[in-house]
Design a protein around this motif. Structure first.
Motif, PDB file in Angstrom:
ATOM      1  N   GLN A 128     -19.736  51.662   1.139  1.00 45.21           N
ATOM      2  CA  GLN A 128     -20.629  51.533  -0.013  1.00 45.21           C
ATOM      3  C   GLN A 128     -20.117  50.403  -0.899  1.00 45.21           C
ATOM      4  O   GLN A 128     -19.189  50.581  -1.685  1.00 45.21           O
ATOM      5  N   ARG A 129     -20.717  49.226  -0.742  1.00 41.42           N
ATOM      6  CA  ARG A 129     -20.304  48.070  -1.531  1.00 41.42           C
ATOM      7  C   ARG A 129     -21.496  47.603  -2.373  1.00 41.42           C
ATOM      8  O   ARG A 129     -22.476  47.081  -1.816  1.00 41.42           O
TER       9      ARG A 129
ATOM     10  N   ALA B  37     -25.598  41.445  -1.705  1.00 42.85           N
ATOM     11  CA  ALA B  37     -25.597  41.110  -0.283  1.00 42.85           C
ATOM     12  C   ALA B  37     -26.392  42.136   0.522  1.00 42.85           C
ATOM     13  O   ALA B  37     -26.059  43.327   0.514  1.00 42.85           O
ATOM     14  N   TYR B  38     -27.412  41.663   1.241  1.00 46.44           N
ATOM     15  CA  TYR B  38     -28.210  42.595   2.037  1.00 46.44           C
ATOM     16  C   TYR B  38     -27.380  43.191   3.164  1.00 46.44           C
ATOM     17  O   TYR B  38     -27.558  44.363   3.519  1.00 46.44           O
ATOM     18  N   ALA B  39     -26.464  42.434   3.721  1.00 43.71           N
ATOM     19  CA  ALA B  39     -25.621  42.956   4.811  1.00 43.71           C
ATOM     20  C   ALA B  39     -24.839  44.174   4.358  1.00 43.71           C
ATOM     21  O   ALA B  39     -24.651  45.132   5.133  1.00 43.71           O
ATOM     22  N   ASP B  40     -24.386  44.183   3.107  1.00 45.23           N
ATOM     23  CA  ASP B  40     -23.650  45.341   2.592  1.00 45.23           C
ATOM     24  C   ASP B  40     -24.567  46.549   2.467  1.00 45.23           C
ATOM     25  O   ASP B  40     -24.176  47.679   2.799  1.00 45.23           O
ATOM     26  N   PHE B  41     -25.779  46.332   1.985  1.00 46.57           N
ATOM     27  CA  PHE B  41     -26.715  47.450   1.876  1.00 46.57           C
ATOM     28  C   PHE B  41     -27.057  48.006   3.260  1.00 46.57           C
ATOM     29  O   PHE B  41     -27.085  49.222   3.465  1.00 46.57           O
ATOM     30  N   LEU B  42     -27.308  47.129   4.214  1.00 46.35           N
ATOM     31  CA  LEU B  42     -27.640  47.576   5.560  1.00 46.35           C
ATOM     32  C   LEU B  42     -26.513  48.415   6.148  1.00 46.35           C
ATOM     33  O   LEU B  42     -26.760  49.451   6.781  1.00 46.35           O
TER      34      LEU B  42
ATOM     35  N   SER C  10     -24.570  50.292   4.567  1.00 48.67           N
ATOM     36  CA  SER C  10     -24.498  51.570   3.858  1.00 48.67           C
ATOM     37  C   SER C  10     -25.518  52.587   4.358  1.00 48.67           C
ATOM     38  O   SER C  10     -25.427  53.770   4.017  1.00 48.67           O
ATOM     39  N   ARG C  11     -26.506  52.146   5.141  1.00 44.00           N
ATOM     40  CA  ARG C  11     -27.523  53.058   5.698  1.00 44.00           C
ATOM     41  C   ARG C  11     -27.559  52.863   7.213  1.00 44.00           C
ATOM     42  O   ARG C  11     -28.509  52.321   7.780  1.00 44.00           O
ATOM     43  N   PRO C  12     -26.525  53.291   7.926  1.00 41.80           N
ATOM     44  CA  PRO C  12     -26.420  52.989   9.361  1.00 41.80           C
ATOM     45  C   PRO C  12     -27.454  53.741  10.190  1.00 41.80           C
ATOM     46  O   PRO C  12     -27.966  54.784   9.795  1.00 41.80           O
TER      47      PRO C  12
ATOM     48  N   PHE D   1     -28.430  45.595  -4.631  1.00 41.34           N
ATOM     49  CA  PHE D   1     -29.054  46.458  -3.645  1.00 41.34           C
ATOM     50  C   PHE D   1     -28.610  47.911  -3.783  1.00 41.34           C
ATOM     51  O   PHE D   1     -29.348  48.827  -3.410  1.00 41.34           O
ATOM     52  N   ALA D   2     -27.427  48.156  -4.325  1.00 44.14           N
ATOM     53  CA  ALA D   2     -26.955  49.533  -4.457  1.00 44.14           C
ATOM     54  C   ALA D   2     -27.715  50.284  -5.537  1.00 44.14           C
ATOM     55  O   ALA D   2     -28.013  51.473  -5.385  1.00 44.14           O
ATOM     56  N   SER D   3     -28.059  49.622  -6.627  1.00 40.44           N
ATOM     57  CA  SER D   3     -28.677  50.311  -7.754  1.00 40.44           C
ATOM     58  C   SER D   3     -30.190  50.142  -7.832  1.00 40.44           C
ATOM     59  O   SER D   3     -30.861  50.906  -8.517  1.00 40.44           O
ATOM     60  N   ALA D   4     -30.750  49.142  -7.166  1.00 40.05           N
ATOM     61  CA  ALA D   4     -32.195  48.906  -7.237  1.00 40.05           C
ATOM     62  C   ALA D   4     -32.952  50.078  -6.618  1.00 40.05           C
ATOM     63  O   ALA D   4     -32.473  50.728  -5.687  1.00 40.05           O
TER      64      ALA D   4
END
Length: 447
Positions: free
Chosen positions: A200-201, A205-210, A212-214, A326-329
């Protein structure tokens, strides 16, 4: 019903019927399709005729996954604006999700509040899902008898406090209750333990959000759903499938007789992770838009029938909630007005026809909800139509969208398929992007 009863005749060289696309004349009486006749059939005396030329006559789309948020969060979306945008996009029927409104649709009293708000605002026919939350098992059968089409639950946090997720014991209890009276459970399937163990970063960065939801979160949740459904002989539907990895187990479960169905959404079929800019949270949804290879797998699942239907998962919010992090949106993509051209653009590129699109976006969703008068151009069905110019293109301009907050992941994209007009029970309710006043009816499962 005789020819003398016919009020309207629609004629096109391309009419999409359950038997394929062909030149035809469609006659309408008392809001229903009276007959599908040869293209050169004689027009009954006194009937108004609309010759559509080479524009395609499709069955009106049925969207069974729409978050209207009204009442309570109507600044996010409301019945007037949501159904107006739907009508402009060729949708003639939608079913509203039970959460993001206040109150959520978890009791009969709450359903009545929502129906009262929607009654004078709906441009298209509108029904309602109920919600399954930890505290309302006793309310499920009364809701079903009151007319909801089934029940939605989450297996991971929904994002709003008033609609908590079910743990495995609560899921089994709710599923058994719903199966006992022959209902349908529709499920946001992401495993909370897999999500909790994923990195959870926060940040743009979209890669970080992706990450986080594997996919494993979806895969594990669906595996568990299949086991429960098989044990209880329950009817279960997987919402917004984004993981292509889950398709083999879904196909196997169907072959074994598990009463399982699956949907995906336009954004999973048309957008890819590799093209999402950092900070562009208009692309954020849960589960997320995945890689191009995964998109190919979803298209294969559609082609072979593993995936049953394509519906929008229209999940809007105010623009301020789409922060660059991306984490909070807020997670959700608004696509009511654009789903048909978005899917058609990619479908035609992959060699699919409008027969396929109609099956995925009209016939399939209607069957899921048991809407026997919707979903096809054939005698006896409601005279609900979308007229499409499939070879014309347009570039998406957010200012031209009719949902409340004009945030879209499709801004600037050129799409095939211009919706010329939309017809509800034989009345033209939208033409060239202009929508008439509300004329939709509220639908109930048992009516």
């Amino acid at each position: 019903m005789s020819g003398a009863d016919v009020e309207l005749v629609l004629r096109s060289t391309r009419v999409v019927t359950p038997d394929g696309t062909r030149p035809a004349t469609v006659t309408v009486a008392d809001g229903r399709i009276e007959a599908v006749l040869p293209h050169d059939a004689r027009t009954p005396a006194g009937a108004r005729t609309e010759d559509l030329g080479d524009d395609v006559l499709l069955p009106g789309l049925v969207d069974t996954h729409v978050h209207v948020n009204d009442p309570g969060r109507s600044e996010w979306e409301g019945f007037f604006t949501a159904t107006r945008a739907a009508a402009a996009g060729g949708i003639t029927t939608l079913i509203d999700m039970p959460l993001n409104s206040l109150p959520p649709t978890t009791t009969v009293d709450h359903l009545r509040v929502k129906q009262q708000v929607a009654a004078s605002k709906a441009h298209i026919d509108t029904g309602f899902w109920g919600g399954a939350v930890p505290s309302n098992v006793k309310d499920l059968q009364p809701l079903y008898e009151a007319g909801v089409f089934g029940f939605k639950c989450f297996l991971s946090p929904s994002g709003v406090e008033e609609f908590p997720e079910l743990d495995q014991e609560q899921l089994a209890r709710s599923m058994a209750e719903i199966a006992g009276f022959g209902g349908l459970l529709i499920v946001h399937a992401e495993d909370p333990h897999q999500l909790a163990s994923a990195p959870q970063r926060p940040g743009p960065a979209y890669a970080d959000f992706l990450a986080s939801r594997p996919r494993d979160a979806e895969n594990a949740a669906i595996e568990g759903l299949i086991a429960h459904a098989a044990r209880l002989n329950a009817r279960v539907h997987v919402l917004h499938l984004s993981s292509g990895d889950a398709l083999p187990m879904i196909a196997a479960a169907k072959r074994e007789g598990v009463r399982l169905s699956v949907e995906t959404s336009p954004h999973f079929l048309t957008l890819v992770a590799e093209e999402v800019p950092d900070g562009a949270t208009e692309f954020k949804c849960c589960p997320p838009i995945r890689e191009a290879a995964n998109r190919d797998a979803l298209w294969a699942g559609l082609a072979d029938g593993t995936i049953d239907c394509v519906v929008s998962d229209h999940s809007p919010c105010t623009t301020d909630l789409k922060t660059p992090d991306f984490a909070s949106a807020w997670g959700g993509i608004s696509s009511l007005q654009l789903g048909l051209p978005a899917v058609w653009t990619e479908a035609r590129r992959r060699g699919h026809g409008l027969d396929d699109v109609a099956r995925w976006m009209s016939t399939g969703p209607a069957a899921l909800a048991g809407l026997t008068r919707k979903g096809a151009i054939e005698a006896g069905r409601d005279a609900d139509f979308a007229v499409l110019a499939p070879d014309e293109t347009f570039t998406v301009d957010p200012a031209a969208l009719l949902h409340r907050n004009r945030v879209t992941a499709y801004a600037g994209r050129t799409l095939y398929g211009v919706v010329r007009s939309t017809w509800l029970r034989g009345v033209r309710i939208a033409a060239d992007g202009t929508v008439a006043g509300p004329t939709g009816r509220l639908l109930e499962r048992n009516r």
